[in-house]
Scaffold this active site. Sequence first.
Site, PDB file in Angstrom:
ATOM      1  N   HIS A 194      19.061  78.875  29.712  1.00 11.87           N
ATOM      2  CA  HIS A 194      19.745  77.868  30.527  1.00 11.87           C
ATOM      3  C   HIS A 194      20.409  78.462  31.765  1.00 11.87           C
ATOM      4  O   HIS A 194      21.277  77.850  32.362  1.00 11.87           O
ATOM      5  CB  HIS A 194      20.742  77.058  29.683  1.00 11.87           C
ATOM      6  CG  HIS A 194      20.079  76.357  28.530  1.00 11.87           C
ATOM      7  ND1 HIS A 194      19.141  75.362  28.709  1.00 11.87           N
ATOM      8  CD2 HIS A 194      20.163  76.544  27.188  1.00 11.87           C
ATOM      9  CE1 HIS A 194      18.694  74.965  27.530  1.00 11.87           C
ATOM     10  NE2 HIS A 194      19.292  75.673  26.596  1.00 11.87           N
ATOM     11  N   GLU A 238      21.088  64.433  33.762  1.00 12.57           N
ATOM     12  CA  GLU A 238      22.508  64.658  34.031  1.00 12.57           C
ATOM     13  C   GLU A 238      22.745  64.605  35.526  1.00 12.57           C
ATOM     14  O   GLU A 238      21.810  64.752  36.310  1.00 12.57           O
ATOM     15  CB  GLU A 238      22.937  66.067  33.551  1.00 12.57           C
ATOM     16  CG  GLU A 238      22.928  66.243  32.052  1.00 12.57           C
ATOM     17  CD  GLU A 238      23.126  67.697  31.627  1.00 12.57           C
ATOM     18  OE1 GLU A 238      23.720  68.485  32.397  1.00 12.57           O
ATOM     19  OE2 GLU A 238      22.678  68.034  30.520  1.00 12.57           O
ATOM     20  N   ARG A 273      29.167  68.534  42.055  1.00 19.57           N
ATOM     21  CA  ARG A 273      29.694  69.697  42.754  1.00 19.57           C
ATOM     22  C   ARG A 273      28.629  70.248  43.697  1.00 19.57           C
ATOM     23  O   ARG A 273      27.467  69.841  43.624  1.00 19.57           O
ATOM     24  CB  ARG A 273      30.038  70.793  41.746  1.00 19.57           C
ATOM     25  CG  ARG A 273      28.809  71.204  40.927  1.00 19.57           C
ATOM     26  CD  ARG A 273      28.976  72.473  40.125  1.00 19.57           C
ATOM     27  NE  ARG A 273      27.688  72.959  39.639  1.00 19.57           N
ATOM     28  CZ  ARG A 273      27.112  72.578  38.504  1.00 19.57           C
ATOM     29  NH1 ARG A 273      27.696  71.696  37.720  1.00 19.57           N
ATOM     30  NH2 ARG A 273      25.939  73.078  38.162  1.00 19.57           N
ATOM     31  N   VAL A 305      24.954  76.398  43.037  1.00 15.79           N
ATOM     32  CA  VAL A 305      24.566  77.759  43.419  1.00 15.79           C
ATOM     33  C   VAL A 305      23.351  77.729  44.355  1.00 15.79           C
ATOM     34  O   VAL A 305      23.300  78.440  45.360  1.00 15.79           O
ATOM     35  CB  VAL A 305      24.249  78.608  42.164  1.00 15.79           C
ATOM     36  CG1 VAL A 305      23.588  79.932  42.538  1.00 15.79           C
ATOM     37  CG2 VAL A 305      25.503  78.858  41.345  1.00 15.79           C
ATOM     38  N   ARG A 343      18.282  84.566  42.309  1.00 18.21           N
ATOM     39  CA  ARG A 343      19.651  84.888  41.893  1.00 18.21           C
ATOM     40  C   ARG A 343      19.676  86.351  41.470  1.00 18.21           C
ATOM     41  O   ARG A 343      18.986  86.741  40.515  1.00 18.21           O
ATOM     42  CB  ARG A 343      20.080  84.028  40.713  1.00 18.21           C
ATOM     43  CG  ARG A 343      20.241  82.577  41.054  1.00 18.21           C
ATOM     44  CD  ARG A 343      20.986  81.880  39.934  1.00 18.21           C
ATOM     45  NE  ARG A 343      20.980  80.454  40.142  1.00 18.21           N
ATOM     46  CZ  ARG A 343      21.790  79.605  39.517  1.00 18.21           C
ATOM     47  NH1 ARG A 343      22.665  80.069  38.622  1.00 18.21           N
ATOM     48  NH2 ARG A 343      21.739  78.320  39.755  1.00 18.21           N
TER      49      ARG A 343
HETATM   50  C1  MV4 Z   1      15.677  68.022  27.310  1.00 10.69           C
HETATM   51  C2  MV4 Z   1      14.519  68.785  27.023  1.00 10.69           C
HETATM   52  C3  MV4 Z   1      13.458  68.130  26.452  1.00 10.69           C
HETATM   53  N1  MV4 Z   1      13.533  66.812  26.157  1.00 10.69           N
HETATM   54  N2  MV4 Z   1      15.702  66.703  27.009  1.00 10.69           N
HETATM   55  C4  MV4 Z   1      18.472  71.647  28.574  1.00 10.69           C
HETATM   56  C5  MV4 Z   1      19.650  71.671  29.447  1.00 10.69           C
HETATM   57  C6  MV4 Z   1      20.074  70.283  29.589  1.00 10.69           C
HETATM   58  N3  MV4 Z   1      20.618  70.063  30.893  1.00 10.69           N
HETATM   59  C7  MV4 Z   1      18.861  69.474  29.325  1.00 10.69           C
HETATM   60  N4  MV4 Z   1      17.947  70.334  28.679  1.00 10.69           N
HETATM   61  C8  MV4 Z   1      16.777  69.876  28.155  1.00 10.69           C
HETATM   62  N5  MV4 Z   1      16.761  68.556  27.866  1.00 10.69           N
HETATM   63  C9  MV4 Z   1      14.649  66.132  26.445  1.00 10.69           C
HETATM   64  N6  MV4 Z   1      14.692  64.822  26.155  1.00 10.69           N
HETATM   65  C10 MV4 Z   1      14.527  70.136  27.359  1.00 10.69           C
HETATM   66  C11 MV4 Z   1      15.653  70.699  27.935  1.00 10.69           C
HETATM   67  C12 MV4 Z   1      15.598  72.081  28.271  1.00 10.69           C
HETATM   68  C13 MV4 Z   1      15.740  72.498  29.589  1.00 10.69           C
HETATM   69  C14 MV4 Z   1      15.979  71.616  30.632  1.00 10.69           C
HETATM   70  C15 MV4 Z   1      16.140  72.043  31.920  1.00 10.69           C
HETATM   71  C16 MV4 Z   1      16.047  73.398  32.210  1.00 10.69           C
HETATM   72  C17 MV4 Z   1      15.832  74.287  31.210  1.00 10.69           C
HETATM   73  C18 MV4 Z   1      15.662  73.866  29.890  1.00 10.69           C
HETATM   74  C19 MV4 Z   1      15.416  74.790  28.894  1.00 10.69           C
HETATM   75  C20 MV4 Z   1      15.272  74.367  27.608  1.00 10.69           C
HETATM   76  C21 MV4 Z   1      15.372  73.016  27.286  1.00 10.69           C
END
Ligand code: MV4
Length: 447
Positions: free
Chosen positions: A235, A287, A291, A294, A337
């Site tokens: 993440h 989401e 803000r 980066v 980064r």
């Molecule tokens: C998810 C997903 C798969 N399906 N939602 C991880 C961080 C959070 N902001 C949302 N995330 C995820 N949500 C659903 N319905 C997979 C991820 C996720 C991910 C998302 C964005 C960037 C990196 C990630 C790494 C693993 C999982």
Amino acid sequence: MLHKVLIANRGEIALRVLRACREMGIQTVAVHSTADTQAMHVRLADESVCIGPPAVRDSYLNMPAILSAAHITGADAIHPGLGFLAENADFAQMVEEHGLTFIGPTPEHIRMMGDKVMAKRVAAELGLPTVPGSDGAITDVEAAIARAERIGFPVLLKAAGGGGGRGMKVAHDAAELRAQLPIARAEAKAFFGNDEVYFERYLDRPRHIEVQILGDGKGACIHLGERDCTVQRSHQKIIEEAPSPVLTAAQRAAIGTTATDAMKTLRYRGAGTLEFLYQDGHFAFIEMNTRIQVEHPVSEAISGIDLVREQIRIAAGEALGYDQGAIHLGGHAIECRINAENPVSFMPSPGTVTAYHAPGGYGIRVDSALYPGYTVPSQYDSLVAKLIAYGKTREECVMRLKRALEEYVIAGIETNIPLHRRLLDEPDFLSGNYDVHWLERLVGRVS
Ligand code: MV4
């Protein structure tokens, strides 16, 4: 216009804000912990105030100390930067109650988007696409299982107070959902002080694509296109770029318009980022970040808009003053980064920088608070520099970035520069063929 801005942050982002203020003729106040007396943001600011010991909750998260520093120095505004207090609605409210300007969105909008269940509900009501899932927070296990069965497994449990991926749990069937729910709740309570959880259909190979918007709180809002932040590990984003190598101009315009229409309805004020998962040609809102981020420089590079300057102008009460038609996105930008960490184990590598030479030349930007002799403290984030390349095409941008990575000298600490050099040679990266799990598959998951 604002007269004096207190920058409630450290490192490269504190410098970024300081530079915008200086160009606008605004005085700057740096705040710092006792671990940061030698930091670049302190050296460059017009004034500085020590706000506490190294631990962040005693310094960079210490609201009374920061507000006192603003009063002592006669600052009329506070820029929170990113991380720390940037998305703390109570802090934004406190700043305003003390008669100061918070350079950011309203406390109400920060609070709304901080609650991921509320953010998703509002987003859906405003016409943004979302992933099918529970109807808000889960209240009844059996009802949740029934709904998951209708939507289809696997589903992903997420915390309402979360974001950024902590505490998520995949459930492949009803039994797993039943078993994981109390665990997810307990973790959510422990991590975020809020045991509300919700679920979504699990997307197995999404890309992370986010839209940068700018609103003036008076109903005007524009977007600067998207950033593709799919290259990440645990993440933590590693490489971000604009535009996304996988979107068409029509997709870009459509998601940008959907995002700005929603934010116009909200009368959103300030810079904001709408995060989407993108898979099989479809976007789903997950989401919103209230803000500056980066990776904002890649959007600046392709748009020519100074996002921090715009944040400050909007906070001072000015109208945006231009519309989407005035925004021309062109060329390609990629940010690496640079973290003070071992490039193989990813363990932090604080210490003293014995030699430092930043790359330069056409199309290169380096945002960093490093200098020769500086000691990177162990208490804070390991991000020590951002290297941003710009080119007419993605190929030109990559070529320039590789050249700049070869020029970059940072001695005395370990950095992930070798990892970046390797990634920019990966055929899948070059072809745009990757998802959010790609880097972890490539380097092996450490945690
Ligand atoms: C998810 C997903 C798969 N399906 N939602 C991880 C961080 C959070 N902001 C949302 N995330 C995820 N949500 C659903 N319905 C997979 C991820 C996720 C991910 C998302 C964005 C960037 C990196 C990630 C790494 C693993 C999982």
